[in-house]
Design a protein around this motif. Structure first.
Motif, PDB file in Angstrom:
ATOM      1  N   HIS A  26       0.796  -1.227   0.000  1.00  0.00           N
ATOM      2  CA  HIS A  26       0.000   0.000   0.000  1.00  0.00           C
ATOM      3  C   HIS A  26       0.834   1.286   0.000  1.00  0.00           C
ATOM      4  CE1 HIS A  26      -3.236  -2.743   1.067  1.00  0.00           C
ATOM      5  NE2 HIS A  26      -2.484  -3.176   2.050  1.00  0.00           N
ATOM      6  N   TYR A  27       2.109   1.176   0.358  1.00  0.00           N
ATOM      7  CA  TYR A  27       2.953   2.358   0.558  1.00  0.00           C
ATOM      8  C   TYR A  27       4.337   2.148  -0.030  1.00  0.00           C
ATOM      9  CZ  TYR A  27      -0.666   3.340   3.953  1.00  0.00           C
ATOM     10  OH  TYR A  27      -1.886   3.552   4.537  1.00  0.00           O
ATOM     11  N   GLU A  28       4.977   3.244  -0.393  1.00  0.00           N
ATOM     12  CA  GLU A  28       6.397   3.216  -0.720  1.00  0.00           C
ATOM     13  C   GLU A  28       7.128   3.378   0.609  1.00  0.00           C
ATOM     14  OE1 GLU A  28       9.713   5.775  -3.175  1.00  0.00           O
ATOM     15  OE2 GLU A  28       7.605   6.014  -3.720  1.00  0.00           O
ATOM     16  N   ILE A  29       8.114   2.525   0.865  1.00  0.00           N
ATOM     17  CA  ILE A  29       8.760   2.452   2.175  1.00  0.00           C
ATOM     18  C   ILE A  29      10.226   2.845   2.097  1.00  0.00           C
ATOM     19  CG2 ILE A  29       9.346   0.917   4.099  1.00  0.00           C
ATOM     20  CD1 ILE A  29       6.324   1.204   3.734  1.00  0.00           C
ATOM     21  N   VAL A  30      10.667   3.623   3.084  1.00  0.00           N
ATOM     22  CA  VAL A  30      12.076   3.931   3.302  1.00  0.00           C
ATOM     23  C   VAL A  30      12.362   3.567   4.757  1.00  0.00           C
ATOM     24  CG1 VAL A  30      13.806   5.764   3.409  1.00  0.00           C
ATOM     25  CG2 VAL A  30      12.079   5.802   1.607  1.00  0.00           C
ATOM     26  N   LEU A  31      13.530   2.960   5.020  1.00  0.00           N
ATOM     27  CA  LEU A  31      13.875   2.520   6.369  1.00  0.00           C
ATOM     28  C   LEU A  31      15.006   3.351   6.970  1.00  0.00           C
ATOM     29  CD1 LEU A  31      13.943  -1.362   5.816  1.00  0.00           C
ATOM     30  CD2 LEU A  31      12.023   0.044   6.595  1.00  0.00           C
ATOM     31  N   ALA A  32      14.978   3.499   8.298  1.00  0.00           N
ATOM     32  CA  ALA A  32      16.075   4.102   9.059  1.00  0.00           C
ATOM     33  C   ALA A  32      16.215   3.303  10.343  1.00  0.00           C
ATOM     34  CB  ALA A  32      15.778   5.568   9.375  1.00  0.00           C
ATOM     35  N   HIS A  33      17.464   3.014  10.733  1.00  0.00           N
ATOM     36  CA  HIS A  33      17.693   2.160  11.901  1.00  0.00           C
ATOM     37  C   HIS A  33      18.243   2.905  13.110  1.00  0.00           C
ATOM     38  CE1 HIS A  33      16.554  -1.237   9.517  1.00  0.00           C
ATOM     39  NE2 HIS A  33      17.493  -0.981   8.630  1.00  0.00           N
ATOM     40  N   ALA A  38      16.906   8.706  10.799  1.00  0.00           N
ATOM     41  CA  ALA A  38      15.487   9.005  10.654  1.00  0.00           C
ATOM     42  C   ALA A  38      15.281  10.508  10.466  1.00  0.00           C
ATOM     43  CB  ALA A  38      14.706   8.520  11.874  1.00  0.00           C
ATOM     44  N   ARG A  39      15.954  11.309  11.270  1.00  0.00           N
ATOM     45  CA  ARG A  39      15.860  12.772  11.157  1.00  0.00           C
ATOM     46  C   ARG A  39      16.322  13.234   9.782  1.00  0.00           C
ATOM     47  NH1 ARG A  39      19.497  16.581  11.156  1.00  0.00           N
ATOM     48  NH2 ARG A  39      18.929  18.679  11.809  1.00  0.00           N
ATOM     49  N   ILE A  51       5.638   9.017   9.118  1.00  0.00           N
ATOM     50  CA  ILE A  51       6.746   8.307   9.748  1.00  0.00           C
ATOM     51  C   ILE A  51       6.177   7.374  10.807  1.00  0.00           C
ATOM     52  CG2 ILE A  51       8.902   8.501  11.047  1.00  0.00           C
ATOM     53  CD1 ILE A  51       9.013  11.465  10.121  1.00  0.00           C
ATOM     54  N   LEU A  52       6.597   6.121  10.748  1.00  0.00           N
ATOM     55  CA  LEU A  52       6.300   5.138  11.777  1.00  0.00           C
ATOM     56  C   LEU A  52       7.589   5.026  12.583  1.00  0.00           C
ATOM     57  CD1 LEU A  52       4.303   2.989  12.821  1.00  0.00           C
ATOM     58  CD2 LEU A  52       5.277   1.418  11.148  1.00  0.00           C
ATOM     59  N   MET A  53       7.589   5.497  13.845  1.00  0.00           N
ATOM     60  CA  MET A  53       8.853   5.682  14.551  1.00  0.00           C
ATOM     61  C   MET A  53       8.833   5.146  15.976  1.00  0.00           C
ATOM     62  SD  MET A  53      11.180   9.066  14.724  1.00  0.00           S
ATOM     63  CE  MET A  53       9.804  10.084  14.364  1.00  0.00           C
TER      64      MET A  53
END
Length: 125
Positions: A26-33, A38-39, A51-53
């Protein structure tokens, strides 16, 4: 119509991958660990919808990132996830239409429902 772009930020890589797999259709996703990445990504990605954080991350914590992102990009919506219930603190820090909160552990269906509710563009009347 392009998929809405969301950033998933969590230092637990397996959880990032699980959330991405759930949301990818449903979404285009980018990840940050970590919080610093993330910032960086949240402030630079054009068209970012949400953002799911996680709260607890190396670098900056999720609340610090959310505060800065919302000042510079008030159009971005955020779902803050935490293993501890900091809902009261989150509600005092952020406007409810900009930030939602999810206490870990949660059912994946609850995550998907909240993401759709919070990140999908409003339907025109």
């Amino acid at each position: 119509m392009p998929k809405p772009l969301i950033l998933i930020a969590d230092d637990e890589e397996l959880l990032c991958e699980l959330y991405a797999e759930l949301l990818q259709p449903h979404y285009e996703i980018v990840l940050a660990h970590n919080g610093t990445k993330a910032r960086e990504k949240a402030l630079s990605l054009p068209g970012l919808r949400g953002i799911l954080m996680d709260v607890q991350m190396p670098g900056m914590n999720g609340l610090q990132v959310a505060r800065e992102v919302l000042v510079k990009r008030p159009e971005v919506r955020i779902i803050i996830m935490s293993g501890t219930d900091v809902t009261y603190r989150v509600r005092q820090m952020f406007a409810s239409e900009q930030v939602a909160f999810l206490v870990k552990p949660f059912e994946l269906e609850a995550l998907l429902s909240l993401v759709k509710q919070h990140f999908n563009p409003p339907v025109p009347e």
